[in-house]
Design a protein around this motif. Structure first.
Motif, short mmCIF file in Angstrom:
data_model
loop_
_atom_site.label_atom_id
_atom_site.label_comp_id
_atom_site.label_asym_id
_atom_site.label_seq_id
_atom_site.Cartn_x
_atom_site.Cartn_y
_atom_site.Cartn_z
N UNK A 176 0.84 -1.21 0.00
CA UNK A 176 0.00 0.00 0.00
C UNK A 176 0.87 1.25 0.00
N UNK A 177 1.95 1.22 0.79
CA UNK A 177 2.88 2.35 0.84
C UNK A 177 3.46 2.62 -0.56
N UNK A 178 3.74 1.56 -1.30
CA UNK A 178 4.28 1.72 -2.65
C UNK A 178 3.25 2.36 -3.59
N UNK A 179 2.01 1.89 -3.55
CA UNK A 179 0.95 2.51 -4.36
C UNK A 179 0.87 4.02 -4.08
N UNK A 180 0.88 4.37 -2.79
CA UNK A 180 0.75 5.78 -2.41
C UNK A 180 1.96 6.57 -2.87
N UNK A 181 3.17 6.01 -2.70
CA UNK A 181 4.38 6.72 -3.10
C UNK A 181 4.39 7.02 -4.60
N UNK A 182 3.90 6.08 -5.40
CA UNK A 182 3.88 6.25 -6.86
C UNK A 182 2.67 7.07 -7.35
N UNK A 183 1.72 7.38 -6.45
CA UNK A 183 0.43 7.95 -6.88
C UNK A 183 -0.26 7.04 -7.88
N UNK A 184 -0.11 5.74 -7.67
CA UNK A 184 -0.65 4.75 -8.60
C UNK A 184 -2.06 4.34 -8.16
N UNK A 185 -3.01 4.34 -9.07
CA UNK A 185 -4.36 3.90 -8.71
C UNK A 185 -4.35 2.46 -8.21
N UNK A 186 -5.15 2.19 -7.19
CA UNK A 186 -5.16 0.85 -6.60
C UNK A 186 -5.79 -0.19 -7.51
N UNK A 187 -6.44 0.26 -8.59
CA UNK A 187 -7.02 -0.71 -9.53
C UNK A 187 -6.05 -1.07 -10.66
N UNK A 188 -4.80 -0.64 -10.53
CA UNK A 188 -3.76 -1.01 -11.50
C UNK A 188 -2.85 -2.04 -10.86
N UNK A 189 -2.93 -3.32 -11.26
CA UNK A 189 -2.15 -4.36 -10.60
C UNK A 189 -0.65 -4.17 -10.79
N UNK A 190 0.10 -4.76 -9.86
CA UNK A 190 1.56 -4.71 -9.87
C UNK A 190 2.12 -6.05 -10.32
N UNK A 191 3.21 -6.02 -11.07
CA UNK A 191 3.92 -7.25 -11.42
C UNK A 191 4.85 -7.63 -10.27
N UNK A 192 5.33 -8.88 -10.33
CA UNK A 192 6.17 -9.42 -9.28
C UNK A 192 7.47 -9.93 -9.89
N UNK A 193 8.59 -9.55 -9.28
CA UNK A 193 9.91 -10.03 -9.72
C UNK A 193 10.33 -11.22 -8.87
N UNK A 194 10.80 -12.25 -9.53
CA UNK A 194 11.31 -13.44 -8.85
C UNK A 194 12.70 -13.76 -9.39
N UNK A 195 13.39 -14.69 -8.71
CA UNK A 195 14.78 -14.96 -9.08
C UNK A 195 14.95 -16.16 -9.99
N UNK A 196 13.97 -17.08 -9.99
CA UNK A 196 14.13 -18.29 -10.77
C UNK A 196 12.78 -18.99 -10.94
N UNK A 197 12.78 -20.10 -11.66
CA UNK A 197 11.54 -20.82 -11.96
C UNK A 197 10.88 -21.35 -10.69
N UNK A 198 11.68 -21.82 -9.74
CA UNK A 198 11.11 -22.32 -8.50
C UNK A 198 10.33 -21.23 -7.76
N UNK A 199 10.85 -20.01 -7.80
CA UNK A 199 10.16 -18.90 -7.14
C UNK A 199 8.89 -18.50 -7.88
N UNK A 200 8.88 -18.69 -9.21
CA UNK A 200 7.65 -18.46 -9.97
C UNK A 200 6.52 -19.29 -9.40
N UNK A 201 6.81 -20.54 -9.06
CA UNK A 201 5.77 -21.46 -8.59
C UNK A 201 5.22 -21.06 -7.23
N UNK A 202 5.91 -20.18 -6.52
CA UNK A 202 5.38 -19.67 -5.25
C UNK A 202 4.22 -18.71 -5.47
N UNK A 203 4.18 -18.07 -6.65
CA UNK A 203 3.18 -17.01 -6.84
C UNK A 203 2.25 -17.24 -8.01
N UNK A 204 2.57 -18.17 -8.92
CA UNK A 204 1.77 -18.36 -10.12
C UNK A 204 1.60 -19.84 -10.44
#
Length: 210
Positions: free
Chosen positions: A52-80
């Motif tokens: 939430x702090x990041x949305x506010x800092x960027x003045x980004x609307x809360x209805x605009x989803x954020x992407x997620x950075x991961x380090x490898x394929x195993x970490x992808x499986x944690x979120x997708x």
């Protein structure tokens, strides 16, 4: 607010800076970091207050989803959900300037995806970035600029937008390609280019269907 000089060689001074940034992220703070495209601003995706702090800092609307950075394929499986098409694109292009939107795992907070059941995933091709994510786990992957303003290609540009709203800036000099990643949405083996970057639709189709 601190600005820490870094380099892609990952010398000891850079590793020390990365650890400081990783500790900040784990503590719920915001961090600006280099990627292979433009500078990003990150937070722990599982800390909803930090997101939430990041949305506010960027003045980004809360209805605009954020992407997620991961380090490898195993970490992808944690979120997708790892489908065959997603795996093909990961193997073909990641780490690299591609964000893949696919069905999320239920443990990803709704604030990250703006209540959507989809999530954008990215593995940046930057040694510093990858080392940071290995130490923190998945982080928000969005450009380090105010909403609708130009992307930050240097730390100085990011500082001008965020100032002390960000705890730590990792300064690796002018950043990557200066072009944002290609964003592709995969659904039932159908693809849609949401944003065109350096990776083209034809390259994606070749990887999926060749």
């Amino acid at each position: 607010m601190r600005i820490l000089k870094c380099n892609s060689v990952l010398d000891q001074a850079t590793l020390d800076a990365i650890q400081i940034a990783a500790d900040d992220i784990q503590a719920g703070e915001l961090v600006v970091y280099p990627t292979d495209t433009v500078y990003g601003i990150g937070a722990n995706i599982f800390d909803q207050v930090a997101v939430k702090k990041l949305f506010v800092a960027k003045n980004r609307p809360f209805d605009m989803p954020l992407s997620v950075a991961v380090a490898d394929k195993n970490m992808v499986e944690q979120i997708a959900i790892m489908t065959k098409p997603v795996e093909k694109l990961i193997d073909a292009f990641l780490p690299g300037p591609l964000t893949i939107i696919t069905k999320k795992n239920p443990n990803v907070p709704d604030i990250v995806t703006s209540m959507s059941n989809k999530v954008g995933i990215r593995i940046p091709n930057d040694p510093l970035d990858l080392e940071l994510i290995k130490r923190t786990g998945p982080i928000v992957a969005t450009s380090a600029n105010l909403h609708s303003k130009p992307d930050a290609l240097t730390v100085e540009e990011a500082v001008a937008d965020f100032g002390d709203k960000v705890s730590t800036y990792l300064d690796e000099g002018p950043c990557g390609t200066g072009h944002p990643s290609t964003i592709v949405w995969i659904s039932d083996n159908q693809i849609e280019i949401i944003r065109q970057g350096d990776i083209t639709k034809k390259q994606i189709e070749d990887a999926l269907y060749a």
